[in-house]
Design a protein around this motif. Structure first.
Motif, PDB file in Angstrom:
ATOM      1  N   GLN A  47       0.725  -1.084   0.433  1.00 53.44           N
ATOM      2  CA  GLN A  47      -0.364   0.155  -0.034  1.00 53.44           C
ATOM      3  C   GLN A  47       0.894   1.051  -0.328  1.00 53.44           C
ATOM      4  N   GLU A  48       1.584   1.179   0.855  1.00 52.48           N
ATOM      5  CA  GLU A  48       2.856   1.951   0.649  1.00 52.48           C
ATOM      6  C   GLU A  48       3.509   2.954  -0.472  1.00 52.48           C
ATOM      7  N   LEU A  49       4.011   1.584  -1.162  1.00 51.72           N
ATOM      8  CA  LEU A  49       4.335   1.515  -2.469  1.00 51.72           C
ATOM      9  C   LEU A  49       3.568   2.530  -3.549  1.00 51.72           C
ATOM     10  N   TYR A  50       2.408   1.689  -3.694  1.00 49.22           N
ATOM     11  CA  TYR A  50       1.185   1.966  -4.146  1.00 49.22           C
ATOM     12  C   TYR A  50       1.096   3.818  -4.082  1.00 49.22           C
ATOM     13  N   ALA A  74      13.078  12.884 -11.466  1.00 49.63           N
ATOM     14  CA  ALA A  74      11.893  12.468 -10.528  1.00 49.63           C
ATOM     15  C   ALA A  74      11.453  10.795 -11.912  1.00 49.63           C
ATOM     16  N   LEU A  75      11.616  10.863 -13.048  1.00 51.09           N
ATOM     17  CA  LEU A  75      11.738   9.799 -13.889  1.00 51.09           C
ATOM     18  C   LEU A  75      12.140   8.183 -13.254  1.00 51.09           C
ATOM     19  N   GLY A  76      13.608   8.803 -12.891  1.00 48.30           N
ATOM     20  CA  GLY A  76      14.343   7.817 -12.475  1.00 48.30           C
ATOM     21  C   GLY A  76      13.837   7.253 -10.851  1.00 48.30           C
ATOM     22  N   ASN A  77      13.631   7.842 -10.167  1.00 46.00           N
ATOM     23  CA  ASN A  77      12.985   7.216  -9.182  1.00 46.00           C
ATOM     24  C   ASN A  77      11.776   6.288  -9.218  1.00 46.00           C
ATOM     25  N   LEU A  78      10.450   6.843 -10.085  1.00 46.69           N
ATOM     26  CA  LEU A  78       9.220   6.983 -10.820  1.00 46.69           C
ATOM     27  C   LEU A  78       9.452   4.982 -10.796  1.00 46.69           C
ATOM     28  N   TYR A  79      10.833   5.037 -12.360  1.00 51.38           N
ATOM     29  CA  TYR A  79      11.427   3.413 -12.216  1.00 51.38           C
ATOM     30  C   TYR A  79      11.705   2.222 -11.773  1.00 51.38           C
ATOM     31  N   ARG A  84      10.681  -1.697  -8.390  1.00 53.66           N
ATOM     32  CA  ARG A  84      10.025  -2.469  -6.557  1.00 53.66           C
ATOM     33  C   ARG A  84       9.091  -2.870  -6.863  1.00 53.66           C
ATOM     34  N   MET A  85       7.969  -2.924  -7.428  1.00 54.86           N
ATOM     35  CA  MET A  85       7.124  -3.642  -8.096  1.00 54.86           C
ATOM     36  C   MET A  85       6.214  -4.948  -8.581  1.00 54.86           C
ATOM     37  N   ARG A  86       8.161  -5.176  -9.397  1.00 52.40           N
ATOM     38  CA  ARG A  86       8.083  -6.740  -9.932  1.00 52.40           C
ATOM     39  C   ARG A  86       8.685  -7.438  -9.206  1.00 52.40           C
ATOM     40  N   VAL A  93       0.449  -5.663 -11.994  1.00 56.15           N
ATOM     41  CA  VAL A  93       0.548  -4.203 -11.201  1.00 56.15           C
ATOM     42  C   VAL A  93       1.837  -3.719 -11.531  1.00 56.15           C
ATOM     43  N   ALA A  94       2.501  -4.451 -11.878  1.00 56.39           N
ATOM     44  CA  ALA A  94       4.173  -4.143 -12.566  1.00 56.39           C
ATOM     45  C   ALA A  94       3.672  -3.303 -13.662  1.00 56.39           C
ATOM     46  N   ASP A  95       2.817  -4.474 -14.809  1.00 54.74           N
ATOM     47  CA  ASP A  95       2.690  -4.423 -16.117  1.00 54.74           C
ATOM     48  C   ASP A  95       2.253  -2.737 -16.582  1.00 54.74           C
TER      49      ASP A  95
END
Length: 149
Positions: A47-50, A74-79, A84-86, A93-95
């Motif tokens: 939940q925190e990650l999402y 910001a893009l690097g942080n997003l990726y 982490r989701m993978r 969710v990761a896809d």
């Protein structure tokens, strides 16, 4: 055989059975509690990650709508969150998160949007790139909740 030996043997078997039953019940209860705590912790971590991903993706998307030069940090942080989701999340969710990242990068390559164009995107719903991500996350949480019981 002597009746006292049979009585003593029966008492011993009864005590051993009662002890083993108690031990098994305690082990089973402990195992169930640990599993429940682990699932609750895993769910809170996701939940925190999402939440962080949604906030970062929204900031990046708004920036992409207004600028052609990407905010690489910001893009690097997003990726990093997508990566982490993978590891932590379901493939769906990761896809979906990866798809959002690609849409944001494509938006940086598109011409800047005016406020009137953004208003039109709001009206027709095309500005919402996170809607399906929310649906996929909700389905994953429902699946996790079903595993807990």
């Amino acid at each position: 055989m002597n009746t006292s030996v049979i009585s003593a043997l029966a008492a011993l078997v009864g005590a051993a059975t009662g002890g083993l039953t108690s031990l098994f019940a305690t082990w089973l209860t402990q195992r169930t509690q640990v599993r429940s705590e682990w699932l609750a912790h895993d769910r809170a971590r996701r939940q925190e990650l999402y939440k962080e991903f949604i906030e970062d993706a929204t900031k990046c998307y708004v920036d992409a709508l207004q600028h052609n030069q990407p905010d690489l940090a910001a893009l690097g942080n997003l990726y990093a969150k997508i990566s982490r989701m993978r590891v932590q999340s379901s493939r769906e969710v990761a896809d979906e998160a990866d798809l959002i990242g690609r849409k944001i990068v494509d938006t940086y390559l598109a011409p800047d949007k005016t406020f009137i164009e953004i208003r039109a995107m709001l009206a027709d719903g095309s500005i919402d790139i996170l809607g399906k991500f929310g649906d996929v996350c909700r389905a994953e949480f429902e699946s996790l909740r079903a595993q807990q019981f």
